[in-house]
Write a protein that holds these residues in place. Structure first.
Motif, PDB file in Angstrom:
ATOM      1  N   TYR A 179       0.809  -1.093  -0.041  1.00  0.00           N
ATOM      2  CA  TYR A 179       0.083  -0.157  -0.085  1.00  0.00           C
ATOM      3  C   TYR A 179       0.640   1.347  -0.067  1.00  0.00           C
ATOM      4  O   TYR A 179       1.990   1.320   0.476  1.00  0.00           O
ATOM      5  CB  TYR A 179      -0.774   0.057   1.083  1.00  0.00           C
ATOM      6  N   LEU A 231     -10.376  -0.389   1.095  1.00  0.00           N
ATOM      7  CA  LEU A 231      -9.587  -0.662  -0.084  1.00  0.00           C
ATOM      8  C   LEU A 231      -9.644  -2.097  -0.560  1.00  0.00           C
ATOM      9  O   LEU A 231      -9.965  -2.668  -1.408  1.00  0.00           O
ATOM     10  CB  LEU A 231      -8.300  -0.116  -0.166  1.00  0.00           C
ATOM     11  N   ARG A 232      -9.321  -2.795   0.721  1.00  0.00           N
ATOM     12  CA  ARG A 232      -9.361  -4.185   0.424  1.00  0.00           C
ATOM     13  C   ARG A 232     -11.036  -4.685   0.332  1.00  0.00           C
ATOM     14  O   ARG A 232     -11.126  -5.582  -0.752  1.00  0.00           O
ATOM     15  CB  ARG A 232      -8.762  -4.878   1.864  1.00  0.00           C
ATOM     16  N   ILE A 267     -13.175  -3.014  -1.297  1.00  0.00           N
ATOM     17  CA  ILE A 267     -13.366  -2.706  -2.676  1.00  0.00           C
ATOM     18  C   ILE A 267     -12.772  -3.583  -3.617  1.00  0.00           C
ATOM     19  O   ILE A 267     -13.607  -4.000  -4.631  1.00  0.00           O
ATOM     20  CB  ILE A 267     -12.834  -1.234  -2.978  1.00  0.00           C
ATOM     21  N   ALA A 268     -11.633  -3.784  -3.442  1.00  0.00           N
ATOM     22  CA  ALA A 268     -11.019  -4.977  -4.403  1.00  0.00           C
ATOM     23  C   ALA A 268     -11.646  -6.125  -4.486  1.00  0.00           C
ATOM     24  O   ALA A 268     -11.787  -6.835  -5.483  1.00  0.00           O
ATOM     25  CB  ALA A 268      -9.309  -5.006  -4.067  1.00  0.00           C
ATOM     26  N   GLU A 313     -10.351  -2.937 -13.965  1.00  0.00           N
ATOM     27  CA  GLU A 313     -10.379  -1.841 -12.353  1.00  0.00           C
ATOM     28  C   GLU A 313      -9.104  -2.845 -11.850  1.00  0.00           C
ATOM     29  O   GLU A 313      -8.444  -1.946 -11.105  1.00  0.00           O
ATOM     30  CB  GLU A 313     -11.393  -1.395 -11.802  1.00  0.00           C
ATOM     31  N   LEU A 314      -8.953  -3.994 -11.647  1.00  0.00           N
ATOM     32  CA  LEU A 314      -8.322  -4.722 -10.686  1.00  0.00           C
ATOM     33  C   LEU A 314      -6.974  -4.452 -10.905  1.00  0.00           C
ATOM     34  O   LEU A 314      -6.192  -4.553  -9.913  1.00  0.00           O
ATOM     35  CB  LEU A 314      -8.713  -6.265 -10.498  1.00  0.00           C
ATOM     36  N   ARG A 359      -3.653  -0.708  -9.471  1.00  0.00           N
ATOM     37  CA  ARG A 359      -3.113  -0.943  -8.204  1.00  0.00           C
ATOM     38  C   ARG A 359      -2.844   0.531  -7.497  1.00  0.00           C
ATOM     39  O   ARG A 359      -2.663   0.892  -6.494  1.00  0.00           O
ATOM     40  CB  ARG A 359      -1.816  -1.819  -8.031  1.00  0.00           C
ATOM     41  N   LEU A 391      -6.195   1.279  -6.070  1.00  0.00           N
ATOM     42  CA  LEU A 391      -6.751   0.304  -5.110  1.00  0.00           C
ATOM     43  C   LEU A 391      -5.701   0.051  -3.951  1.00  0.00           C
ATOM     44  O   LEU A 391      -5.952  -0.720  -3.142  1.00  0.00           O
ATOM     45  CB  LEU A 391      -7.129  -1.081  -5.731  1.00  0.00           C
ATOM     46  N   ARG A 392      -4.492   0.533  -4.047  1.00  0.00           N
ATOM     47  CA  ARG A 392      -3.547   0.454  -3.086  1.00  0.00           C
ATOM     48  C   ARG A 392      -2.948   1.818  -2.712  1.00  0.00           C
ATOM     49  O   ARG A 392      -2.086   1.821  -1.782  1.00  0.00           O
ATOM     50  CB  ARG A 392      -2.271  -0.441  -3.659  1.00  0.00           C
ATOM     51  N   ALA A 435     -11.029   4.973  -5.511  1.00  0.00           N
ATOM     52  CA  ALA A 435     -11.338   3.460  -5.654  1.00  0.00           C
ATOM     53  C   ALA A 435     -12.931   3.413  -5.532  1.00  0.00           C
ATOM     54  O   ALA A 435     -13.457   2.427  -6.174  1.00  0.00           O
ATOM     55  CB  ALA A 435     -10.725   2.876  -4.193  1.00  0.00           C
ATOM     56  N   LEU A 451     -15.130   1.270  -8.063  1.00  0.00           N
ATOM     57  CA  LEU A 451     -16.204   0.125  -7.564  1.00  0.00           C
ATOM     58  C   LEU A 451     -17.461   0.491  -8.028  1.00  0.00           C
ATOM     59  O   LEU A 451     -18.413  -0.311  -8.567  1.00  0.00           O
ATOM     60  CB  LEU A 451     -16.122   0.182  -6.157  1.00  0.00           C
TER      61      LEU A 451
END
Lengths: 724, 209
Positions: free
Chosen positions: A285, A317-318, A320-321, A333-334, A337, A340-341, A349, A353
């Motif tokens: 992160y 964030l976790r 959401i991912a 989107e994945l 990073r 998302l990180r 983020a 989502l």
């Protein structure tokens, strides 16, 4: 594979934690608690004798205790690679790899010996990938950080550096005292007052040397049967008063170490932040916020709030991912990073989502309870038949398929039935059924939430789009714009497009031209209001005369080469004549069919029209229509463009997709050689029909079976014009 | 220069040996360099004239290893002592975390000691901070020579701020590590104080030498 046994003495309980190894110990505990989930790999390096092996062995013990089923392998690199090479030589490479694949925790000691051994490195990469691919944890020790291992393969370097790299420093004085006392206790020995301190004050390079010193003191105690005194320690260990050259630096280092320890321990706030930074960096992160807090300096009371806030954002964030991944495992989107990180980009983020949620939200399905079988409308209705036909070849036959009529309920029922059929015949597809007003409202909502991309992508998943009540889009700007682009996108993918409205496209006010022309580019059918349905056949009969007039209009249109619709229709007529015969037969109007056939034999294009009229109104009109057509012929020929020679124009091929200009159609309809074309069409009705569809949106199925209704919208359009 | 980098877990201190020409600054570094094991030191960079006078500066990086999880490094510099190299001195002084003032204990050098000390004060002021804020250790060097000025007299003359001082004979190494230890601790403690009052980091530390 014969890995080494874990030394039972080396556990976390027997490991003395000090400032120099606190971080490594914390990381080791985390790894042991949840192998493969946090720092993977965990790379621990230090000079020898500072506790690497103890720490990684402790990981092995603890992991086994926490997860008894975990397959733990502890080995030195030398031994491990020796096993691999032996397996390769024995031809059991694959068997070895499959055994290794089961390993849940691989601990390799002294990986610095990889230096310059390329084949060993190659094999290790394979083993590594086999283990980590199944979520296995790797723990490595070395006497130097990865980048200092000579000639290390880039791939291994990146793998080694992919988790957490942590070092163990020489223990500070207090830790040394603690180590000496504990080791003495473990052996059941007693040290005199100040002896442990005196021993710890001597600047040993590492713990092993310290232990050597302790052993020597204990040996003196045992052999001489007396307790060693504090003032004897230096002399027993051969430490002279004026320390040697090396010792001068070592004692300087020891004293400075204490000061540094005090410094970093004293600054608890920074320490706390630094630990958090290290932890979250290790987990991949971005820690900009914590770094800023560190630089700006936050008070003791604030630091917890800062870290808690950060960790809450990481947690989100976790989530959401996780949700994105659950909604759409391959979501583009994945790979973001960078967002998302990064807890500082939580809003982005959330937006990602939102887009994915919007995109993956189920499309509105056709309303339940409708089907062609249960339709209250007469199955003989043209619109119903056309809808059934559209469902038979979705995306290719009538695309778009436009149904209009005043009776909203009947129209919706028909469209819903069409939707049901489309979904039933292609269960893997996605049929979207939406009312115009809802479509516009959804768009506004998406705009409000900044989710337009997702909303757009969602509709573009549809294999069929049914949009009823197009009227509601009248006067909208963005909704029409979106519908236009959606139309184009879906049309390209071959998705079936179906529209419903109260009136035909050209009569819908406030519709953009580009959209309107597309809506009417396929088949436009009328669905009479309920109650009128039964009267339809009668109505058609009444209007038969007008139909003949309509045919006249066709001819006129051809002569004037003005009205595009008229020309299209006329062109269609030229090709459609022969099939109309069969159509009439299948439609159960044999008598009319015969008549039509006769009429058709004489006249080309207009025989179609006459056939259409024949069913309901008789043959007389047909003849009249034919006359009109004949009189129109010379002018039509004149109207033909020079580059559009008559022979070509008479053939169905002239109506091929590459000549969509309606101008080319007008002479065809009225050309004197139309009958030739008709004759040829008779030989290959399907081919002719295909060409015509490409140009006019009508279809061979329709031509071959529905002569009676062969172009009802067109006829009706003419009628409406006349009424007006 | 970032002095304490918690993200990278590094502590880096820049210590400058200041003083008049031929007072023994380079000798201090050479002694340290000779006593530090190979893995702990970088190459000592000396830019000297043919007659072994420091022309620009000496630089000796020391790696103290991981202390409390922090990679701790000392960067030792000397300035050229001769009066006419003031620009170089200012350059080297920039970003210093601590200063060792190496004074020559010979009586005939007292004026030069004073002059150099004044020069230090001026140069620090130009860099924007007070000599009272700077961790400073006085080293009365060349104690092995005959007829040196007594320590008390030197204290009176030079140490009017009452900073830590020590005697040394850099040629034999006496007092060299003691000086280094004193200045290191002073620097580290000054850091500690700064972190106890978490305010924005001192501006002068942001620029590298």
């Amino acid at each position: 594979m014969s890995p080494l046994e874990l030394d039972p003495r080396f556990t976390f309980d027997t490991f003395v934690v000090g400032a120099a190894n606190r971080l490594a110990t914390a990381a080791a505990r985390r790894v042991a608690d949840a192998p493969g989930e946090t720092y993977n790999p965990l790379f621990i390096y230090s000079a020898s004798g500072l506790g690497k092996t103890h720490l990684v062995t402790a990981i092995g013990h603890h992991a086994r205790k926490v997860t008894p089923e975990l397959h733990v392998v502890y080995d030195t690199l030398e031994q491990f690679m020796g096993d691999i090479m032996a397996a390769i030589e024995a031809g059991e490479r694959d068997a070895f790899r499959s055994r290794v694949g089961d390993v849940g925790l691989l601990i390799l000691d002294d990986v610095q010996f990889l230096a310059g051994r390329h084949r060993t490195q190659e094999e290790l990469i394979r083993v590594w990938d086999a283990i980590t691919a199944r979520g296995g944890q790797v723990v490595l020790t070395s006497d130097r950080p990865p980048h200092e291992i000579d000639a290390l393969d880039e791939r291994l370097l990146s793998r080694f550096s992919g988790g957490l790299i942590v070092d163990i420093g020489a223990p500070d004085y207090e830790t040394r005292v603690a180590i000496v006392r504990r080791k003495a206790e473990e052996g059941g020995h007693t040290l005199g007052d100040g002896v442990a301190e005196a021993l710890a004050r001597i600047a040993f390079g590492n713990v092993r040397e310290l232990m050597g010193g302790l052993n020597r003191l204990l040996a003196v105690q045992e052999l001489e049967g007396r307790a060693v005194r504090e003032d004897e320690v230096a002399a027993i260990l051969g430490q002279s008063e004026g320390a040697g050259e090396h010792d001068e630096f070592a004692s300087f280092l020891a004293e400075i170490s204490d000061t540094v320890s005090e410094l970093v321990e004293a600054t608890a706030v920074e320490r706390r932040l630094a630990d958090a930074i290290l932890r979250w960096e290790g987990e991949g992160y971005r820690t900009r916020r914590l770094e800023s807090a560190l630089q700006a300096g936050v008070g003791n009371d604030e630091v917890e709030a800062v870290i808690r806030g950060f960790e809450a954002d990481v947690e989100r964030l976790r989530e959401i991912a996780g949700e994105i991944s659950a909604l759409e495992p391959d979501a583009p989107e994945l790979v973001r990073r960078d967002i998302l990180r990064d807890p500082d980009r939580l809003a982005e983020a959330e937006s990602l989502l939102g887009e994915v949620r919007e995109r993956t939200r189920p499309l509105p399905p056709p309303p339940e309870g409708f089907s062609f079988e249960r339709l209250a409308l007469s199955p003989d209705l043209f619109a119903v038949r056309a809808a059934v036909a559209a469902a038979e070849q979705p995306g290719t036959r009538y695309n778009p398929f436009f149904v209009y009529g005043p009776g909203r309920a009947g129209r919706t029922a028909l469209l819903a039935a069409l939707g049901e059929r489309l979904q039933r015949t292609a269960p893997e597809g996605t049929v979207a059924f939406v009312q115009g007003a809802a479509f516009a409202a959804e768009l506004i909502q998406a705009l409000e939430r900044n989710r337009v991309d997702g909303w757009r992508a969602r509709y573009r998943r549809a294999t069929a789009l049914i949009l009823d009540d197009v009227d509601a889009l009248a006067g909208t700007e963005r909704a029409q714009d979106e519908l236009f682009h959606l139309f184009e996108a879906l049309h390209r993918t071959g998705a079936q497009l179906v529209f419903g409205a109260s009136r035909p496209p050209q009569e819908l006010d406030g519709l953009e031209e580009r959209l309107r022309t597309r809506l009417e580019s396929g088949l436009v059918v009328d669905l009479p209001a309920e109650g009128e349905a039964e009267a339809e056949l009668r109505g058609v009969a009444d209007e038969a005369g007008d139909a003949a007039e309509g045919a006249e209009a066709v001819a006129e249109g051809a002569v004037d080469a003005v009205a595009a619709e008229a020309r299209d229709a006329a062109a269609a007529e030229a090709g459609e004549a022969p099939e109309s015969i069969e159509t009439a037969e299948t439609a159960g109007v044999a008598d009319a069919a015969e008549t039509a056939e006769a009429a058709h034999a004489d006249d080309g294009a207009d025989a179609v029209e006459s056939a259409g009229a024949a069913e309901t109104a008789g043959v007389a009109e047909t003849a009249g229509a034919a006359e009109v057509a004949e009189t129109a012929e010379p002018a039509a020929v004149e109207a033909a463009a020079p580059e559009d020679p008559a022979p070509e124009a008479t053939s169905s091929e002239a109506a091929a997709p590459e000549t969509p200009a309606p101008d080319a159609a007008s002479p065809e309809a009225a050309t004197p050689d139309a009958s030739d074309a008709v004759a040829r069409h008779g030989d290959s009705p399907d081919a002719a029909g295909e060409d015509d569809i490409a140009r006019t949106g009508t279809d061979p199925w329709f031509l071959s079976r529905e002569r009676v209704f062969w172009d009802w919208p067109y006829v009706e359009e003419r009628l409406v014009e006349d009424w007006e | 220069m970032s002095l304490v980098n918690y993200s990278a877990r590094e502590i880096t201190c820049k210590i400058v040996y200041y003083g008049p020409g031929r007072s023994g600054k380079t000798t201090n570094l050479q002694y340290v360099h000779a006593r530090v094991p190979d893995g702990r030191k970088g190459q000592m960079v000396s830019l000297a004239t043919e007659t072994d006078r420091t022309l620009f500066f000496d630089y000796l990086p020391l790696d103290l290893g991981s202390i409390s999880g922090f990679r701790t490094r000392l960067q030792l510099y000397t300035v050229p002592g001769q009066v006419y190299y003031n620009a170089t001195r200012k350059l080297v002084l920039r970003g210093a975390d601590g200063v060792v003032f190496v004074a020559d204990s010979q009586r005939e050098q007292m004026e030069e000691n004073l002059e150099s000390l004044r020069n230090l004060q001026e140069n620090l002021l130009e860099e924007g901070f007070d000599i009272r804020e700077m961790p400073l250790v006085l080293q009365y060097n060349k104690r092995d020579l005959p007829g040196v000025v007594p320590v008390e007299e030197m204290e009176d003359l030079l140490n009017f701020r009452g900073v830590p001082s020590c005697t040394a004979s850099a040629v034999s190494g006496e007092g060299v590590f003691d000086t280094l230890r004193q200045i290191s601790e002073l620097v580290l403690r000054s850091l500690s104080r700064k972190f106890q009052q978490p305010i924005s980091p001192p501006q002068h530390r942001t620029s590298a030498p």
